[in-house]
Enzyme design. Structure first.
Site, PDB file in Angstrom:
ATOM      1  N   ASP A 137       2.408  -7.118 -13.015  1.00 45.53           N
ATOM      2  CA  ASP A 137       1.604  -7.990 -12.429  1.00 45.53           C
ATOM      3  C   ASP A 137       1.534  -9.414 -12.993  1.00 45.53           C
ATOM      4  O   ASP A 137       1.364  -9.726 -14.130  1.00 45.53           O
ATOM      5  CB  ASP A 137       0.278  -7.346 -12.098  1.00 45.53           C
ATOM      6  CG  ASP A 137       0.161  -6.348 -11.284  1.00 45.53           C
ATOM      7  OD1 ASP A 137       1.245  -5.939 -10.659  1.00 45.53           O
ATOM      8  OD2 ASP A 137      -0.839  -5.557 -11.478  1.00 45.53           O
ATOM      9  N   ARG A 152       0.237   6.679   2.074  1.00 50.03           N
ATOM     10  CA  ARG A 152      -0.449   6.417   0.969  1.00 50.03           C
ATOM     11  C   ARG A 152      -1.242   4.970   1.038  1.00 50.03           C
ATOM     12  O   ARG A 152      -0.412   4.134   1.668  1.00 50.03           O
ATOM     13  CB  ARG A 152       0.128   6.588  -0.300  1.00 50.03           C
ATOM     14  CG  ARG A 152      -0.597   6.106  -1.572  1.00 50.03           C
ATOM     15  CD  ARG A 152       0.337   6.104  -2.704  1.00 50.03           C
ATOM     16  NE  ARG A 152      -0.450   5.967  -4.024  1.00 50.03           N
ATOM     17  CZ  ARG A 152      -0.377   4.589  -4.658  1.00 50.03           C
ATOM     18  NH1 ARG A 152       0.200   3.613  -4.067  1.00 50.03           N
ATOM     19  NH2 ARG A 152      -1.078   4.530  -5.725  1.00 50.03           N
ATOM     20  N   HIS A 178       4.950  -0.902 -13.757  1.00 53.36           N
ATOM     21  CA  HIS A 178       4.599   0.046 -12.996  1.00 53.36           C
ATOM     22  C   HIS A 178       5.521  -0.114 -11.579  1.00 53.36           C
ATOM     23  O   HIS A 178       5.988  -1.126 -11.362  1.00 53.36           O
ATOM     24  CB  HIS A 178       3.152   0.106 -12.841  1.00 53.36           C
ATOM     25  CG  HIS A 178       2.544  -1.212 -12.431  1.00 53.36           C
ATOM     26  ND1 HIS A 178       2.318  -2.206 -12.996  1.00 53.36           N
ATOM     27  CD2 HIS A 178       1.805  -1.555 -11.056  1.00 53.36           C
ATOM     28  CE1 HIS A 178       1.827  -3.476 -12.409  1.00 53.36           C
ATOM     29  NE2 HIS A 178       1.791  -2.819 -11.336  1.00 53.36           N
ATOM     30  N   HIS A 208       7.610  -3.270 -11.522  1.00 52.62           N
ATOM     31  CA  HIS A 208       7.147  -4.785 -11.850  1.00 52.62           C
ATOM     32  C   HIS A 208       6.070  -4.689 -12.751  1.00 52.62           C
ATOM     33  O   HIS A 208       5.248  -3.754 -12.926  1.00 52.62           O
ATOM     34  CB  HIS A 208       6.731  -5.495 -10.371  1.00 52.62           C
ATOM     35  CG  HIS A 208       5.687  -4.930  -9.851  1.00 52.62           C
ATOM     36  ND1 HIS A 208       5.488  -3.482  -9.250  1.00 52.62           N
ATOM     37  CD2 HIS A 208       4.323  -5.228  -9.970  1.00 52.62           C
ATOM     38  CE1 HIS A 208       4.428  -3.311  -8.893  1.00 52.62           C
ATOM     39  NE2 HIS A 208       3.416  -4.327  -9.261  1.00 52.62           N
TER      40      HIS A 208
HETATM   41  O1  LIG Z   1      -0.314   1.003  -5.033  1.00 54.77           O
HETATM   42  C1  LIG Z   1      -0.395   0.627  -6.116  1.00 54.77           C
HETATM   43  O2  LIG Z   1      -0.685   1.915  -6.786  1.00 54.77           O
HETATM   44  C2  LIG Z   1       0.030  -0.141  -7.155  1.00 54.77           C
HETATM   45  C3  LIG Z   1       0.166  -1.539  -6.464  1.00 54.77           C
HETATM   46  C4  LIG Z   1       0.756  -2.704  -7.190  1.00 54.77           C
HETATM   47  O3  LIG Z   1       1.274  -2.408  -8.183  1.00 54.77           O
HETATM   48  C5  LIG Z   1       0.578  -3.996  -6.672  1.00 54.77           C
HETATM   49  O4  LIG Z   1      -0.085  -4.251  -5.784  1.00 54.77           O
HETATM   50  O5  LIG Z   1       0.858  -5.006  -7.737  1.00 54.77           O
HETATM   51 FE   LIG Z   2       1.411  -4.218  -9.413  1.00 51.99          FE
END
Ligand SMILES: O=C(O)CCC(=O)C(=O)O
Ligand SMILES: [Fe+2]
Length: 183
Positions: free
Chosen positions: A63, A127, A117, A61
């Protein structure tokens, strides 16, 4: 947690200011429209997964904000697209990761790119990450700051953008994002 949000909040604005200055632009838009009440912090937890690499922790996605400040632990799993290829981001709990979001791409008229990403799961480790999203109020209108290049996108309010993303996710199962607003 609140102290962390306050700290990364002012860092996010500072970075937005620097990126705007690089474009020769005033950054009053961020100062006026991105308030503590419109920005948010998301805490992510990714449980271990016995079939990793086939199951995403978070789907690919971009952001839907101006920019994101991300802190991740030592487990790893964040990947992003660089020069058309997916690469892994080396985990470093001492570092913050800054991602450009869709609104910065639209406002900068494609000078900055919203990075795609995702998070892949780990076979045995849990994680955690924390992401701070620099967002304006819903009424804020996003339009190209450039007066020399034709606008790549039509102007839209943040509310319209969020609504379109939600509609697309419901209808197609994924976010289309900025291409919906191409001129
Ligand atoms: O957890 C991550 O490294 C990415 C989180 C992410 O991309 C988001 O919350 O939009
Ligand atoms: Fe993100």
């Amino acid at each position: 947690m609140e102290a962390f949000a306050t700290k990364v909040g002012s860092l996010a604005k500072k970075l937005a200011e620097i990126l705007a200055e690089k474009l020769g632009q005033n950054w009053s838009l961020f100062q006026e429209s991105c308030l503590a009440s419109t920005c948010y912090l998301r805490l992510n937890r990714y449980p271990p997964c016995s079939i990793p690499y086939h199951i995403y922790g978070l789907m690919p996605h971009t952001d839907s904000d101006f920019l994101t400040i991300l802190h991740q632990d030592e487990v790893g799993g964040l990947q992003l697209v660089k020069d058309g290829e997916w690469i892994s981001v080396k985990p470093n709990p001492q570092a913050l990761i800054i991602n450009i979001g869709d609104l910065f791409q639209a406002w900068s008229n494609d000078f900055y790119t919203s990075v795609e990403h995702c998070v892949v799961t780990h076979p045995s480790k849990e994680r955690f990450s924390a992401a701070y999203f620099l967002c304006p109020s819903y009424e804020t209108v996003i339009e190209s700051c450039s007066n020399t290049k034709p606008s790549v996108y039509t102007k839209f309010s943040f509310r319209e953008y969020r609504q379109k993303v939600q509609e697309d996710v419901q209808r197609y199962g994924y976010k289309v994002g900025l291409p919906r607003f191409l001129v």
